[in-house]
Design a protein around this motif. Structure first.
Motif, PDB file in Angstrom:
ATOM      1  N   SER A  41       0.823  -1.199   0.000  1.00 55.92           N
ATOM      2  CA  SER A  41       0.000   0.000   0.000  1.00 55.92           C
ATOM      3  C   SER A  41       0.865   1.260   0.000  1.00 55.92           C
ATOM      4  O   SER A  41       2.099   1.191  -0.014  1.00 55.92           O
ATOM      5  CB  SER A  41      -0.909  -0.005   1.234  1.00 55.92           C
ATOM      6  OG  SER A  41      -0.143   0.266   2.397  1.00 55.92           O
ATOM      7  N   ASN A  42       0.191   2.399   0.056  1.00 55.55           N
ATOM      8  CA  ASN A  42       0.906   3.676   0.088  1.00 55.55           C
ATOM      9  C   ASN A  42       1.271   4.113   1.502  1.00 55.55           C
ATOM     10  O   ASN A  42       1.794   5.211   1.681  1.00 55.55           O
ATOM     11  CB  ASN A  42       0.065   4.756  -0.584  1.00 55.55           C
ATOM     12  CG  ASN A  42      -0.098   4.515  -2.081  1.00 55.55           C
ATOM     13  OD1 ASN A  42       0.816   4.009  -2.735  1.00 55.55           O
ATOM     14  ND2 ASN A  42      -1.255   4.853  -2.614  1.00 55.55           N
ATOM     15  N   SER A  43       0.991   3.262   2.497  1.00 54.63           N
ATOM     16  CA  SER A  43       1.347   3.598   3.873  1.00 54.63           C
ATOM     17  C   SER A  43       2.865   3.512   4.050  1.00 54.63           C
ATOM     18  O   SER A  43       3.565   2.927   3.218  1.00 54.63           O
ATOM     19  CB  SER A  43       0.671   2.629   4.841  1.00 54.63           C
ATOM     20  OG  SER A  43       1.286   1.354   4.762  1.00 54.63           O
ATOM     21  N   ASP A  68       1.561  -4.936   6.401  1.00 57.38           N
ATOM     22  CA  ASP A  68       0.982  -3.891   5.557  1.00 57.38           C
ATOM     23  C   ASP A  68      -0.424  -4.263   5.130  1.00 57.38           C
ATOM     24  O   ASP A  68      -1.319  -3.409   5.094  1.00 57.38           O
ATOM     25  CB  ASP A  68       1.871  -3.674   4.336  1.00 57.38           C
ATOM     26  CG  ASP A  68       1.281  -2.668   3.363  1.00 57.38           C
ATOM     27  OD1 ASP A  68       0.962  -1.540   3.796  1.00 57.38           O
ATOM     28  OD2 ASP A  68       1.141  -3.003   2.166  1.00 57.38           O
ATOM     29  N   ARG A  69      -0.658  -5.538   4.829  1.00 55.72           N
ATOM     30  CA  ARG A  69      -1.983  -5.986   4.375  1.00 55.72           C
ATOM     31  C   ARG A  69      -3.034  -5.789   5.463  1.00 55.72           C
ATOM     32  O   ARG A  69      -4.137  -5.291   5.195  1.00 55.72           O
ATOM     33  CB  ARG A  69      -1.908  -7.459   3.957  1.00 55.72           C
ATOM     34  CG  ARG A  69      -3.256  -8.065   3.547  1.00 55.72           C
ATOM     35  CD  ARG A  69      -3.036  -9.326   2.738  1.00 55.72           C
ATOM     36  NE  ARG A  69      -2.323  -8.979   1.509  1.00 55.72           N
ATOM     37  CZ  ARG A  69      -1.289  -9.666   1.031  1.00 55.72           C
ATOM     38  NH1 ARG A  69      -0.848 -10.747   1.671  1.00 55.72           N
ATOM     39  NH2 ARG A  69      -0.701  -9.301  -0.082  1.00 55.72           N
ATOM     40  N   GLU A  74      -7.736  -2.733   7.365  1.00 52.21           N
ATOM     41  CA  GLU A  74      -8.401  -1.989   8.433  1.00 52.21           C
ATOM     42  C   GLU A  74      -8.614  -0.518   8.085  1.00 52.21           C
ATOM     43  O   GLU A  74      -9.678   0.050   8.373  1.00 52.21           O
ATOM     44  CB  GLU A  74      -7.583  -2.091   9.718  1.00 52.21           C
ATOM     45  CG  GLU A  74      -7.529  -3.487  10.304  1.00 52.21           C
ATOM     46  CD  GLU A  74      -6.525  -3.595  11.437  1.00 52.21           C
ATOM     47  OE1 GLU A  74      -5.857  -2.582  11.740  1.00 52.21           O
ATOM     48  OE2 GLU A  74      -6.400  -4.694  12.010  1.00 52.21           O
ATOM     49  N   GLN A  75      -7.597   0.094   7.473  1.00 54.82           N
ATOM     50  CA  GLN A  75      -7.631   1.533   7.257  1.00 54.82           C
ATOM     51  C   GLN A  75      -8.239   1.960   5.914  1.00 54.82           C
ATOM     52  O   GLN A  75      -8.729   3.087   5.796  1.00 54.82           O
ATOM     53  CB  GLN A  75      -6.204   2.099   7.348  1.00 54.82           C
ATOM     54  CG  GLN A  75      -5.534   1.879   8.685  1.00 54.82           C
ATOM     55  CD  GLN A  75      -6.223   2.628   9.814  1.00 54.82           C
ATOM     56  OE1 GLN A  75      -6.587   3.780   9.665  1.00 54.82           O
ATOM     57  NE2 GLN A  75      -6.393   1.961  10.942  1.00 54.82           N
ATOM     58  N   ARG A  78     -11.829  -1.976   4.331  1.00 57.36           N
ATOM     59  CA  ARG A  78     -13.103  -2.098   5.050  1.00 57.36           C
ATOM     60  C   ARG A  78     -13.915  -0.808   5.043  1.00 57.36           C
ATOM     61  O   ARG A  78     -15.137  -0.848   4.808  1.00 57.36           O
ATOM     62  CB  ARG A  78     -12.847  -2.560   6.486  1.00 57.36           C
ATOM     63  CG  ARG A  78     -12.482  -4.026   6.605  1.00 57.36           C
ATOM     64  CD  ARG A  78     -12.200  -4.392   8.046  1.00 57.36           C
ATOM     65  NE  ARG A  78     -11.711  -5.757   8.177  1.00 57.36           N
ATOM     66  CZ  ARG A  78     -11.141  -6.227   9.293  1.00 57.36           C
ATOM     67  NH1 ARG A  78     -10.993  -5.429  10.350  1.00 57.36           N
ATOM     68  NH2 ARG A  78     -10.720  -7.477   9.334  1.00 57.36           N
ATOM     69  N   PRO A  79     -13.300   0.351   5.305  1.00 61.32           N
ATOM     70  CA  PRO A  79     -14.090   1.595   5.242  1.00 61.32           C
ATOM     71  C   PRO A  79     -14.717   1.844   3.870  1.00 61.32           C
ATOM     72  O   PRO A  79     -15.858   2.296   3.775  1.00 61.32           O
ATOM     73  CB  PRO A  79     -13.059   2.683   5.590  1.00 61.32           C
ATOM     74  CG  PRO A  79     -12.059   1.978   6.447  1.00 61.32           C
ATOM     75  CD  PRO A  79     -11.946   0.606   5.849  1.00 61.32           C
ATOM     76  N   ALA A  80     -13.983   1.530   2.798  1.00 61.50           N
ATOM     77  CA  ALA A  80     -14.532   1.718   1.453  1.00 61.50           C
ATOM     78  C   ALA A  80     -15.706   0.779   1.210  1.00 61.50           C
ATOM     79  O   ALA A  80     -16.731   1.175   0.634  1.00 61.50           O
ATOM     80  CB  ALA A  80     -13.448   1.497   0.415  1.00 61.50           C
TER      81      ALA A  80
END
Length: 204
Positions: A41-43, A68-69, A74-75, A78-80
């Motif tokens: 991800s971009n984190s 990272d997964r 979580e971030q 799931r919110p999407a």
């Protein structure tokens, strides 16, 4: 078709990222709310994994990718999904079952690290003939050490077929596509058709 989680994986050079972008565009053109995302991800931890393939190997890389997964799920994912969006993720668990296994980590260990992550509603695996992929890699150049390894493309293609079987055995819906001769738009249209089919079955 709200709230669907779709992952797209495949060997380096198969055209996966181009297909992901085309799938997102096609769905949006139909009026769907779509989030296109990727792994690593971009984190910060994702960027560490993305740019650390030369430094981190084996279990250390497998753990980094898994960490990272879980954060990504979580971030971001799931919110999407909770907002009713279709999430299209460029690489997910299938890639771990291939690249980390190529790195010497037993498949069961990779699965144990990742099995608590949310499973996709549809896992798309794009593969192709080895010669077709090697031609594309020769044109664009390798992007990682996996692609530079002698015989790496052949091994990677074989492992993706194995990953597809493994995920299906684990109960994950898998769609396998061959991009040996098809262009990215044709593959993307097939993916969108698969997403619609899964959604229709889910409503039945």
């Amino acid at each position: 078709m709200s709230g669907q989680f779709v992952t797209i994986d495949g060997p380096g050079g198969v055209g996966k990222s181009t297909v992901v972008a085309a799938v997102v565009d096609l769905l949006r053109a139909e009026g769907q709310s779509v989030l296109g995302t990727r792994e690593p991800s971009n984190s910060p931890i994702g960027q560490l994994a993305r740019h650390g393939t030369e430094e981190y190997r084996g279990m250390s890389m497998a753990c980094l990718i898994a960490a990272d997964r879980y954060r990504h799920v979580e971030q971001v994912i799931r919110p999407a999904l909770a907002r009713g969006e279709i999430v299209v993720c460029d690489r997910y668990i299938a890639s771990s079952l291939v690249l980390q296994v190529m790195d010497g980590v037993p498949r069961d260990s990779v699965w144990e690290l990742n099995r608590h992550a949310d499973m996709p509603d549809l896992a798309v695996i794009i593969n192709a003939r080895v010669d077709a992929i090697e031609k594309r890699l020769g044109a664009r150049g390798p992007h990682s050490r996996y692609e530079r390894e002698p015989g790496g493309t052949e091994r990677e293609c074989g492992y993706y077929y194995e990953a597809a079987r493994f995920l299906m055995t684990a109960g994950v819906p898998v769609m396998q596509l061959d991009a040996s001769t098809a262009d990215a738009e044709d593959v993307a249209r097939a993916v969108v058709a698969g997403i619609k089919e899964r959604w229709t079955k889910g409503r039945a």
